[in-house]
Motif scaffolding. Structure first.
Motif, mmCIF file in Angstrom:
data_model
loop_
_atom_site.group_PDB
_atom_site.id
_atom_site.type_symbol
_atom_site.label_atom_id
_atom_site.label_comp_id
_atom_site.label_asym_id
_atom_site.label_seq_id
_atom_site.Cartn_x
_atom_site.Cartn_y
_atom_site.Cartn_z
ATOM 1 N N THR A 103 0.826 -1.200 0.000
ATOM 2 C CA THR A 103 0.000 0.000 0.000
ATOM 3 C C THR A 103 0.861 1.251 0.000
ATOM 4 O O THR A 103 0.614 2.206 -0.744
ATOM 5 N N MET A 104 1.904 1.267 0.834
ATOM 6 C CA MET A 104 2.755 2.448 0.947
ATOM 7 C C MET A 104 3.557 2.692 -0.315
ATOM 8 O O MET A 104 3.847 3.825 -0.680
ATOM 9 N N CYS A 105 3.898 1.622 -1.022
ATOM 10 C CA CYS A 105 4.795 1.754 -2.168
ATOM 11 C C CYS A 105 4.067 1.636 -3.497
ATOM 12 O O CYS A 105 4.692 1.505 -4.537
ATOM 13 N N ALA A 106 2.728 1.683 -3.454
ATOM 14 C CA ALA A 106 1.970 1.440 -4.678
ATOM 15 C C ALA A 106 2.358 2.377 -5.792
ATOM 16 O O ALA A 106 2.539 1.974 -6.941
ATOM 17 N N GLN A 107 2.509 3.672 -5.464
ATOM 18 C CA GLN A 107 2.828 4.633 -6.507
ATOM 19 C C GLN A 107 4.218 4.400 -7.061
ATOM 20 O O GLN A 107 4.486 4.623 -8.230
ATOM 21 N N GLU A 108 5.150 3.950 -6.211
ATOM 22 C CA GLU A 108 6.497 3.668 -6.688
ATOM 23 C C GLU A 108 6.491 2.415 -7.566
ATOM 24 O O GLU A 108 7.202 2.329 -8.550
ATOM 25 N N ALA A 109 5.667 1.410 -7.164
ATOM 26 C CA ALA A 109 5.643 0.157 -7.912
ATOM 27 C C ALA A 109 5.018 0.343 -9.280
ATOM 28 O O ALA A 109 5.365 -0.358 -10.213
ATOM 29 N N TYR A 110 4.072 1.278 -9.386
ATOM 30 C CA TYR A 110 3.388 1.506 -10.642
ATOM 31 C C TYR A 110 3.488 2.978 -11.031
ATOM 32 O O TYR A 110 2.535 3.743 -10.877
ATOM 33 N N PRO A 111 4.661 3.392 -11.503
ATOM 34 C CA PRO A 111 4.831 4.802 -11.880
ATOM 35 C C PRO A 111 3.971 5.171 -13.069
ATOM 36 O O PRO A 111 3.650 4.330 -13.911
ATOM 37 N N LYS A 112 3.584 6.452 -13.134
ATOM 38 C CA LYS A 112 2.819 6.953 -14.273
ATOM 39 C C LYS A 112 3.749 7.665 -15.236
ATOM 40 O O LYS A 112 4.654 8.384 -14.828
ATOM 41 N N VAL A 113 3.505 7.473 -16.518
ATOM 42 C CA VAL A 113 4.307 8.137 -17.542
ATOM 43 C C VAL A 113 3.373 8.817 -18.532
ATOM 44 O O VAL A 113 2.223 8.398 -18.720
ATOM 45 N N LEU A 114 3.877 9.844 -19.175
ATOM 46 C CA LEU A 114 3.073 10.658 -20.080
ATOM 47 C C LEU A 114 3.168 10.142 -21.508
ATOM 48 O O LEU A 114 4.263 9.888 -22.014
ATOM 49 N N ALA A 115 2.032 10.004 -22.175
ATOM 50 C CA ALA A 115 2.019 9.636 -23.586
ATOM 51 C C ALA A 115 2.364 10.854 -24.432
ATOM 52 O O ALA A 115 1.701 11.891 -24.352
ATOM 53 N N GLN A 116 3.403 10.734 -25.230
ATOM 54 C CA GLN A 116 3.859 11.823 -26.078
ATOM 55 C C GLN A 116 3.331 11.639 -27.503
ATOM 56 O O GLN A 116 2.803 10.582 -27.855
ATOM 57 N N GLU A 117 3.495 12.666 -28.304
ATOM 58 C CA GLU A 117 3.033 12.590 -29.683
ATOM 59 C C GLU A 117 3.711 11.442 -30.418
ATOM 60 O O GLU A 117 4.932 11.275 -30.358
ATOM 61 N N GLY A 118 2.915 10.642 -31.098
ATOM 62 C CA GLY A 118 3.447 9.506 -31.849
ATOM 63 C C GLY A 118 3.604 8.237 -31.037
ATOM 64 O O GLY A 118 3.983 7.195 -31.574
ATOM 65 N N ASP A 119 3.316 8.293 -29.738
ATOM 66 C CA ASP A 119 3.477 7.115 -28.893
ATOM 67 C C ASP A 119 2.396 6.078 -29.142
ATOM 68 O O ASP A 119 1.224 6.398 -29.320
ATOM 69 N N GLY A 120 2.821 4.828 -29.118
ATOM 70 C CA GLY A 120 1.928 3.697 -28.996
ATOM 71 C C GLY A 120 2.419 2.902 -27.800
ATOM 72 O O GLY A 120 3.424 3.261 -27.171
ATOM 73 N N ILE A 121 1.733 1.818 -27.485
ATOM 74 C CA ILE A 121 2.124 1.046 -26.309
ATOM 75 C C ILE A 121 3.552 0.528 -26.443
ATOM 76 O O ILE A 121 4.351 0.620 -25.504
#
Length: 339
Positions: free
Chosen positions: A19-37
Motif C-alpha cells: 500500500t505504501m509503495c503502490a505509486q512507486e511500484a506503478y509509476p505513471k508516464v506521459l504519452a507523447q506525440e506519436g506514442d503507442g504502447i
C-alpha cells in the motif's frame, strides 16, 4: 545457437508495504506525440513482449480505439520486479525484423512444438493495390509484410517455430506511416515471378514442402492481405478458410472471436462487422496442405481503413490480436484432443 538464463525474482511484500509503495511500484508516464504502447514501453525500459498485456489490463479505461494511447494522458507502467515470476531470457536475434526489433524476448512457451507458415500477399514485381497518400505512393504488399513480420515476432516470443515465406532482405519491421515501395522481395532465395499463377504456385510449393518435412507436428498457415476495394468501402478485418477444413475453420473463428472481444472492449459504441467464411476458390486456400486462415486486414483505398493500416501501432495491435487468436486456437485444439 540458443542460450537460456533463468532468473527467478522472489520478492515478498506485506500488505502495508504494498500500500505504501503502490505509486512507486506503478509509476505513471506521459504519452507523447506519436506514442503507442510498444514505443512507450521501450522508451521506459519495459519489454513490450513480456508486459504488453499487463499494461493493457492496468490502463484499459484510459486507452482509445484499438488499444491506442491518448496524447497527454498519463499511464501506469507495469512493475517488472514486484512479481513472483520466472523470466526466461533468450539470447537470440532475428535480423529479418530489423535492428530495432531483432531481439525477441521470450514471453512464454505456450506455442512450443508448433510450426507456423506466414505468407504476406503479393510482393516482388507485384505490389498489389497502389494508392497515393499525402503525395506519396503506398502499396498493399508493404503493409501486409509489416503486419506479417510483427505477427511472426509475437509467435516466436511464445515458442513457435515460424517460417516467413515471402521475405525482404532490407525491410524489417518499420515504425513509419509511409512504407517505401520496393520490388526486391523473394520466396526463399528465389525471385518472385511476374506471372500471378506462377507466384501463387511458388509460395504454395514452399509451404507444402515444409509441411511434408514437418509431418507429425502441429502446423498452421496464416496468409495476410490488404484488401483493395472502392474508395468508399470501409471494411473490418475478415477471414477465409477452406470449406472442408474443420481445423482451418476453428483457426479463423478463434481469431475472429478475439477481434470481436477486442472491439467490444475498446470500441463499445461500434459494431464489429468482420466475418469468417469459406472461400476455397482462392488458389492458396485450395492448394496448401496445412489448416489455414486467410486474413484481410483492411481496404487500402479507404480513408478510415488507412488509419488502421498506416499507423504502426495499429499494425502492432493487429498482429497482437491475431497472435492471441492463434493462441486461443492452439489451446482449444489441445483441449479437444484431451477430450
Amino acid at each position: 545457437m540458443k542460450s537460456y538464463r533463468f532468473i527467478t525474482f522472489l520478492i515478498t511484500l506485506s500488505f502495508t508495504q504494498v500500500t505504501m509503495c503502490a505509486q512507486e511500484a506503478y509509476p505513471k508516464v506521459l504519452a507523447q506525440e506519436g506514442d503507442g504502447i510498444y514505443s512507450l514501453l521501450r522508451r521506459h525500459g519495459v519489454s513490450p513482449t513480456k508486459y504488453y498485456n499487463d499494461f493493457v489490463d492496468m490502463n484499459s479505461e484510459e486507452l482509445g480505439e484499438d488499444e491506442s494511447l491518448i496524447l497527454g494522458r498519463h499511464y501506469l507502467l507495469p512493475d517488472t520486479l514486484a512479481k513472483n515470476v520466472e523470466v526466461m531470457e533468450e539470447d537470440i536475434t532475428y535480423s529479418i525484423f530489423g535492428d530495432d526489433f531483432k531481439k525477441v524476448d521470450a514471453a512464454s512457451d505456450r506455442l512450443k512444438n508448433t510450426v507456423y507458415y506466414l505468407i504476406s500477399g503479393h510482393g516482388g514485381p507485384d505490389p498489389g493495390a497502389v494508392e497515393k497518400y499525402h503525395g506519396k505512393m503506398i502499396a498493399e504488399d508493404e503493409y501486409a509484410y509489416d503486419v506479417t513480420l510483427r505477427l511472426a515476432r509475437e509467435l516466436i516470443s511464445h515458442g513457435a517455430e515460424v517460417h516467413i515465406i515471402v521475405q525482404d532482405p532490407n525491410d524489417g519491421i518499420r515504425d513509419n506511416r509511409v512504407l517505401e515501395l520496393d520490388t526486391d522481395e523473394t520466396v526463399g532465395s528465389e525471385s518472385i515471378p511476374l506471372d500471378q499463377l506462377e507466384r501463387l504456385k511458388q509460395r504454395t510449393k514452399v509451404v507444402n514442402d515444409l509441411y511434408k518435412k514437418n509431418s507429425g507436428k502441429y502446423q498452421r498457415l496464416l496468409v495476410t492481405h490488404v484488401d483493395s476495394r472502392g474508395e468508399g468501402t470501409n471494411i473490418d478485418v475478415f477471414f477465409y478458410h477452406h470449406e472442408k477444413s474443420s481445423n482451418g475453420k476453428r483457426l479463423a473463428e478463434s481469431i475472429h472471436q478475439t477481434f470481436f472481444r477486442k472491439y467490444k472492449k475498446f470500441q463499445p459504441n461500434r459494431l464489429y462487422n468482420g466475418t469468417f467464411m469459406e472461400r476455397s476458390s482462392l488458389y492458396v486456400v485450395k492448394n496448401t496442405l496445412p489448416a489455414m486462415a486467410y486474413i484481410e486486414i483492411g481496404n487500402i483505398r479507404n480513408k478510415k481503413d488507412q488509419r488502421r493500416i498506416l499507423d504502426p501501432d495499429n499494425r502492432q495491435a493487429l498482429a497482437k490480436w491475431i497472435s492471441e487468436g492463434i493462441l486461443l486456437d492452439y489451446e482449444s485444439s489441445k483441449e479437444a484432443v484431451a477430450k
